[in-house]
Design an enzyme around this catalytic site. Structure first.
Site, PDB file in Angstrom:
ATOM      1  CG  MET A  53      40.419  45.681  40.619  1.00  0.00           C
ATOM      2  SD  MET A  53      41.698  46.897  40.348  1.00  0.00           S
ATOM      3  CE  MET A  53      42.705  46.422  38.912  1.00  0.00           C
ATOM      4  N   GLY A  54      36.376  43.579  38.736  1.00  0.00           N
ATOM      5  CA  GLY A  54      35.486  43.360  37.759  1.00  0.00           C
ATOM      6  C   GLY A  54      36.204  42.798  36.468  1.00  0.00           C
ATOM      7  CB  ALA A  55      37.233  43.170  33.436  1.00  0.00           C
ATOM      8  CG  HIS A  57      39.697  36.392  33.880  1.00  0.00           C
ATOM      9  ND1 HIS A  57      40.198  35.687  35.126  1.00  0.00           N
ATOM     10  CD2 HIS A  57      40.277  37.550  34.132  1.00  0.00           C
ATOM     11  CE1 HIS A  57      41.239  36.045  35.582  1.00  0.00           C
ATOM     12  NE2 HIS A  57      41.151  37.636  35.107  1.00  0.00           N
ATOM     13  CG  HIS A  60      38.225  37.535  38.210  1.00  0.00           C
ATOM     14  ND1 HIS A  60      38.232  38.049  36.902  1.00  0.00           N
ATOM     15  CD2 HIS A  60      39.099  38.574  38.909  1.00  0.00           C
ATOM     16  CE1 HIS A  60      39.080  39.105  36.824  1.00  0.00           C
ATOM     17  NE2 HIS A  60      39.416  39.490  37.994  1.00  0.00           N
ATOM     18  CB  SER A 209      45.613  38.957  33.195  1.00  0.00           C
ATOM     19  OG  SER A 209      45.477  40.482  33.240  1.00  0.00           O
TER      20      SER A 209
HETATM   21  P1  AMP Z   1      41.910  41.504  39.656  1.00  0.00           P
HETATM   22  O1  AMP Z   1      40.174  42.075  39.390  1.00  0.00           O
HETATM   23  O2  AMP Z   1      42.890  41.639  38.763  1.00  0.00           O
HETATM   24  O3  AMP Z   1      42.043  42.645  41.116  1.00  0.00           O
HETATM   25  O4  AMP Z   1      41.909  40.395  40.416  1.00  0.00           O
HETATM   26  C1  AMP Z   1      41.020  40.016  41.455  1.00  0.00           C
HETATM   27  C2  AMP Z   1      41.426  38.642  42.073  1.00  0.00           C
HETATM   28  O5  AMP Z   1      41.556  37.480  41.187  1.00  0.00           O
HETATM   29  C3  AMP Z   1      43.009  38.724  42.429  1.00  0.00           C
HETATM   30  O6  AMP Z   1      42.939  38.009  43.847  1.00  0.00           O
HETATM   31  C4  AMP Z   1      43.496  38.044  41.538  1.00  0.00           C
HETATM   32  O7  AMP Z   1      44.852  37.560  42.137  1.00  0.00           O
HETATM   33  C5  AMP Z   1      42.688  36.948  41.072  1.00  0.00           C
HETATM   34  N1  AMP Z   1      43.213  36.555  39.585  1.00  0.00           N
HETATM   35  C6  AMP Z   1      43.274  37.179  38.770  1.00  0.00           C
HETATM   36  N2  AMP Z   1      43.635  36.438  37.493  1.00  0.00           N
HETATM   37  C7  AMP Z   1      43.788  35.376  37.958  1.00  0.00           C
HETATM   38  C8  AMP Z   1      44.296  33.800  37.516  1.00  0.00           C
HETATM   39  N3  AMP Z   1      44.512  33.917  36.197  1.00  0.00           N
HETATM   40  N4  AMP Z   1      43.972  32.726  38.315  1.00  0.00           N
HETATM   41  C9  AMP Z   1      43.638  32.894  39.510  1.00  0.00           C
HETATM   42  N5  AMP Z   1      43.366  34.050  40.109  1.00  0.00           N
HETATM   43  C10 AMP Z   1      43.491  35.302  39.312  1.00  0.00           C
END
Ligand code: AMP
Length: 306
Positions: A53-55, A57, A60, A209
């Site tokens: 979902m972007g943003a 770190h 990702h 996160s």
């Molecule tokens: P999101 O942008 O929050 O939907 O996350 C995108 C992907 O990155 C998802 O598969 C998350 O589980 C993964 N992700 C987010 N935070 C972490 C993290 N700290 N370590 C590993 N994977 C992550």
């Protein structure tokens, strides 16, 4: 290849010695991206998808690096803040968005294809059909966020159908999401391998996160009890399931700023915990209105009789 929707050069961004600049092509239209990935698959390249979902770190970016290590592959990173997985009182509108710097970061990682559709391009004007996450989608996170996992499964099913990846990578950070996605591809016969990547943490233990940027300094330090509680729980694994939960609870209880939603010990598929062997300790809590999740692997031994 079809004409790209938009192209952003990463040239000059973080360019150091030996750095080879790459072009990142941003596709906004599902049909155009599908055409590109179909053409790449026809030449024998594997397609690896990293949905986000972007943003972005480091968490990702670790997924992206794992994708890039797949031999003879091309990595597609999707950036889409999916309205369907947010509840009415959740932070869809205020969810952090940093598209330009995300694309720059992906360029530095050597990613060539980004899929970032608008809401209408992805869902059309009157979407009616969704994927139901069933009973496991109402457990844990799903109990507190009704409809969340149906929103997640629906958008990921759409992404898998558009991109047609051989492999899709997700973080263990969202452990229940990973379990449900594995189950979805299995039960719906979607020909994509789903794999998980370990949680990336700050040096003090906080799981990365996108929502961490909501935390001020005081709340950020309060949030550290989540990973500390999991570590204490994992450490107690040799004393059995009850000891794991008690050790984790004790750490969480010491921080009044943290409002616990759940702390649960489960088997790796999120069924009831085994007596011995591998288990998952999962925690969700609110810290100053920000919902945080974390989890850890626990090796359970049978509790010794006192
Ligand atoms: P999101 O942008 O929050 O939907 O996350 C995108 C992907 O990155 C998802 O598969 C998350 O589980 C993964 N992700 C987010 N935070 C972490 C993290 N700290 N370590 C590993 N994977 C992550």
């Amino acid at each position: 290849m079809s004409a790209p929707d938009e192209s952003a050069s990463s040239e000059g961004v973080g360019a150091g010695p030996g750095f080879t600049p790459r072009e990142v092509t941003v596709h906004r239209h599902p049909d155009q991206l599908a055409k590109v990935t179909r053409a790449l698959r026809a030449t024998g390249r594997k397609v690896v998808l990293v949905p986000t979902m972007g943003a972005l770190h480091e968490g990702h970016l670790e997924l992206v690096r794992a994708a890039r290590r797949v031999p003879n592959s091309v990595t597609v990173v999707s950036i889409f803040v999916n309205p369907l997985q947010f509840g009415p009182d959740e932070d869809f509108d205020s969810y952090p968005r940093s598209f330009d710097s995300d694309v720059e970061a992906l360029g530095r990682e050597g990613v060539e294809l980004v899929f970032s559709p608008g809401r209408d391009e992805l869902y059309g004007s009157d979407p009616q059909i969704t994927v139901d996450a069933g009973e496991p989608g109402r457990d844990l996170e799903g109990a507190s966020r009704p409809g969340h996992f149906s929103g997640v499964l629906t958008v990921v099913a759409k992404l898998l159908n558009i991109v047609g990846p051989n492999l899709a990578l997700f973080g263990e950070k969202d452990y229940q999401q990973l379990v449900l996605l594995r189950r979805m591809v299995r039960e719906l016969n979607i020909p994509t391998d789903v794999q998980g990547i370990p949680i990336v943490r700050e040096s003090d233990g906080l799981a990365l996160s996108s929502r961490n940027r909501y935390l001020d300094q005081r709340r950020r330090s309060a949030a550290l009890v989540l990973s500390a509680a999991l570590a204490a729980g994992a450490h107690a694994g040799s004393r059995g399931a009850e000891a794991v939960l008690a050790a984790a609870r004790e750490v969480l209880a010491a921080e009044p700023e943290v409002k616990l939603d759940y702390l649960e010990l489960r088997d790796p598929e999120l069924g009831p915990p085994p007596e011995t062997g591998e288990a998952r300790l999962l925690v969700a809590a609110e810290v100053g209105g920000t919902r945080l999740l974390d989890n850890a692997l626990v090796e359970l031994s049978a509790a010794e009789a006192e």
